[in-house]
Scaffold this motif. Structure first.
Motif, short mmCIF file in Angstrom:
data_model
loop_
_atom_site.label_atom_id
_atom_site.label_comp_id
_atom_site.label_asym_id
_atom_site.label_seq_id
_atom_site.Cartn_x
_atom_site.Cartn_y
_atom_site.Cartn_z
N ASP A 464 0.82 -1.20 -0.13
CA ASP A 464 0.09 0.13 -0.10
C ASP A 464 0.85 1.32 -0.01
N VAL A 465 1.75 1.35 0.78
CA VAL A 465 2.74 2.48 0.93
C VAL A 465 3.61 2.57 -0.49
N PHE A 466 4.24 1.51 -1.20
CA PHE A 466 5.00 1.65 -2.05
C PHE A 466 4.02 2.22 -3.27
N ASP A 467 2.71 1.86 -3.40
CA ASP A 467 1.79 2.35 -4.39
C ASP A 467 1.39 3.75 -4.05
N ALA A 468 1.22 3.92 -2.93
CA ALA A 468 0.75 5.30 -2.51
C ALA A 468 1.80 6.37 -2.80
N LEU A 469 2.88 6.03 -2.52
CA LEU A 469 4.06 7.12 -2.83
C LEU A 469 4.26 7.19 -4.22
N SER A 470 4.08 6.18 -5.04
CA SER A 470 4.40 6.14 -6.42
C SER A 470 3.25 6.79 -7.12
N SER A 471 2.02 7.31 -6.53
CA SER A 471 1.00 7.66 -7.29
C SER A 471 0.76 9.10 -6.93
N ASP A 472 0.23 9.86 -7.89
CA ASP A 472 -0.25 11.40 -7.59
C ASP A 472 -1.61 10.99 -6.79
N LEU A 481 11.13 7.50 -8.00
CA LEU A 481 11.46 6.33 -7.38
C LEU A 481 12.50 6.07 -6.55
N ASP A 482 13.73 7.02 -6.62
CA ASP A 482 14.61 6.96 -5.64
C ASP A 482 14.28 7.42 -4.25
N ILE A 514 4.55 -4.02 -12.52
CA ILE A 514 3.26 -3.88 -12.05
C ILE A 514 2.78 -2.47 -12.07
N ARG A 515 3.74 -1.45 -11.36
CA ARG A 515 3.37 -0.28 -11.34
C ARG A 515 3.16 0.29 -12.52
N ASP A 516 3.86 0.06 -13.56
CA ASP A 516 3.79 0.75 -14.94
C ASP A 516 2.65 0.04 -15.74
#
Length: 536
Positions: A464-472, A481-482, A514-516
């Motif tokens: 959840d955190v990985f995707d939340a931070l990767s999204s507007d 990403l870094d 998956i993110r992309d």
């Protein structure tokens, strides 16, 4: 065809002639095995001579000679497919032959071989008692056993042996079908199912030849250049999975396949078989097996019975898949409703589900458990339905009271799902409750620490955190990403399970893929620049 012109009398060779006779005659590829058990060499010689031109159903006889009970026991164990035993009673002992018969029936439990008792001393072995007590199939006194009677006895015994073997082959085949049906019906994946069908069919037919399993598109349009997709394969076709049959099959086979599909009937050829079956759901399938010599009536009957069961299995599988698809769609829709209220897209739900499944598999959970987590994690934020829009979509930093309210969504989601008796929704309730717990115990709502947090909660927290931070989000733009990776590494052992963090970094390319694969779409004019790291 039986080829023998018997005389009325058996004649015995002298001892010298018998001595040079081979004890074991060469075994032909297609033959009936006959074991002669007698301590008199002349009996062996004259029996072989009388039956030397014998044929039954195109197969000759191959003889084995035993001169004692011990030899007989060894030979019958080495040749369990022996059709007939011509057995003397009195050899090294008065009842040596009877001990051989008892050994065959009771110790090695061979009910198939036909035992013909030949005795020169009938008083030693009364016929009525011996036939019943020792499961003897025929009883002959040597004085009455002329060549003609020997011929008749062997023919009748071979017929009985053939019929018993045929019945047993049917029995074994049906047992394999029952076992195979039980196995493949447990498979809930279409690919696993058809692979199981192919494997079990090969086992039933005892084949190790090239074979493929291909499935048509299942629409009426199949009559108009319908496609055949290979779902499982073996032999020369094992690298053809997921390819169109037209890409790998020679033109002649393509024509046969399309003809079978058109007529909706299985076809048997000299060296291959094409089986057709359909289900009430409209699915039509074809099995192609190459490298067969000749399928006998038993094998054809077994194929027919097996494919009938497979059709039933397909009906059950399609029904299961339909229910599963409906369940999946419902879960993701409910999860998306919660995200839409917070001005996020359903892609967040889909991505988190995929991240959790990937983490679960890499962590070592079973495929079934990983799939359950994949579905249940879609509901991780269902509790947001209880939060006011003014708080949920506030672009500015939340007040302490507002943040307290936001944190109630974990318990709200749990309360919504916990009353269900369904294992999947119980899993979803657990995830909803624990996905904001932190590994060091500083999370909410219960402040659980380390492995007090269920593995489902620890996995979903990281995903959840990985995707939340990767999204507007409405309150901030996506992080590069870094920066995300630096934050996750920093929180290793604090917010996140260290082992899961290591798994993510070891398989980072798969997570990025998956993110992309499902990107969000936002009206960027609604976004605000903020350094706030809100991970609710």
């Amino acid at each position: 065809m039986i080829e023998l012109q018997p005389s009325d009398e058996l004649f015995f060779a002298d001892e010298e002639a018998a001595a040079v006779t081979n004890d074991i005659m060469p075994i032909e590829k297609e033959c009936w095995k006959v074991l002669i058990v007698d301590d008199e060499h002349s009996v062996h010689a004259v029996t072989k001579l009388a039956l030397q031109n014998f044929k039954f159903e195109g197969k000759t006889l191959s003889f084995f000679s035993a001169y004692s009970a011990a030899d007989a026991k060894q030979l019958i164990q080495e040749n369990p497919d022996t059709a007939i035993v011509l057995l003397d009673v009195v050899m090294e002992t008065d009842d040596a032959g009877l001990e051989v018969a008892k050994f065959i029936r009771e110790e090695i439990k061979n009910p198939f071989v036909r035992i013909i008792l030949r005795t020169g001393q009938a008083g030693q072995a009364p016929e009525e008692r011996i036939v019943i007590d020792y499961d003897i199939n025929d009883y002959k006194e040597k004085t009455e056993l002329t060549a003609r009677k020997l011929f008749t006895t062997v023919v009748s015994s071979l017929r009985a042996f053939r019929d018993i073997i045929t019945i047993d082959a049917n029995r074994k085949g049906l047992e394999k079908i029952i076992e195979a049906s039980s196995t493949i019906f447990k498979m809930q994946s279409m690919t696993k199912f058809v692979s199981g069908v192919l494997t079990q069919l090969i086992a039933i037919l005892k084949l190790n030849k090239n074979s493929i399993y291909c499935r048509a598109s299942g629409f009426a349009a199949t009559k108009n250049n319908g496609e055949f997709l290979i779902l499982a394969a073996t032999g020369d076709y094992q690298n053809s999975i997921n390819k169109n049959i037209d890409e790998v099959a020679p033109f002649s086979l393509q024509e046969e396949l399309h003809q079978v599909f058109k007529t909706k009937q299985s076809s048997y050829f000299s060296d291959h078989f094409i089986g057709y079956f359909n289900s009430s759901s409209g699915s039509e399938s074809i099995i192609y097996l190459q490298g067969l010599n000749h399928l006998d009536d038993i094998q054809r009957d077994l194929i027919t019975v097996f494919l009938t069961n497979v059709s039933t299995g397909f009906d059950n599988l399609y029904l299961h898949q339909e229910l599963s698809n409906n369940q999946t769609e419902l879960l993701f829709t409910l999860g998306e409703i919660a995200e839409i209220r917070s001005q996020e897209t359903g892609c967040h739900v889909k991505r988190v589900a995929k991240y959790t499944k990937l983490l679960a598999l890499k962590y070592g959970l079973s495929p079934e458990e990983a799939e359950s987590l994949n579905l249940a994690s879609a509901m991780h934020d269902i509790g947001k339905l209880s939060i006011k829009d003014s708080i949920l979509n506030k672009p500015d930093k939340l007040t302490d009271e507002e943040f307290r309210i936001i944190k109630t969504h974990a318990i709200a989601g749990y309360q919504l799902l916990r009353t269900s008796s369904r294992k999947l929704l119980q899993t979803a309730a657990l995830i909803a409750l624990q996905h904001h717990e932190k590994y060091d115990g500083s999370g909410y709502p219960k402040g659980l620490k380390g492995e007090e947090i269920h593995i489902y909660g620890r996995i979903t927290a990281l995903a959840d955190v990985f995707d939340a931070l990767s999204s507007d989000r409405v309150y901030r733009r996506a992080w590069p990403l870094d920066k995300i990776l630096a934050y996750i590494k920093e929180q290793r052992g604090l917010h996140f399970d260290p082992q899961l963090v290591d798994i993510m970094f070891d398989n980072l390319e798969e997570f990025i893929e998956i993110r992309d694969s499902c990107l969000d779409t936002y009206d960027n004019s609604l976004l605000v620049d903020s350094t706030t790291c809100s991970l609710f």
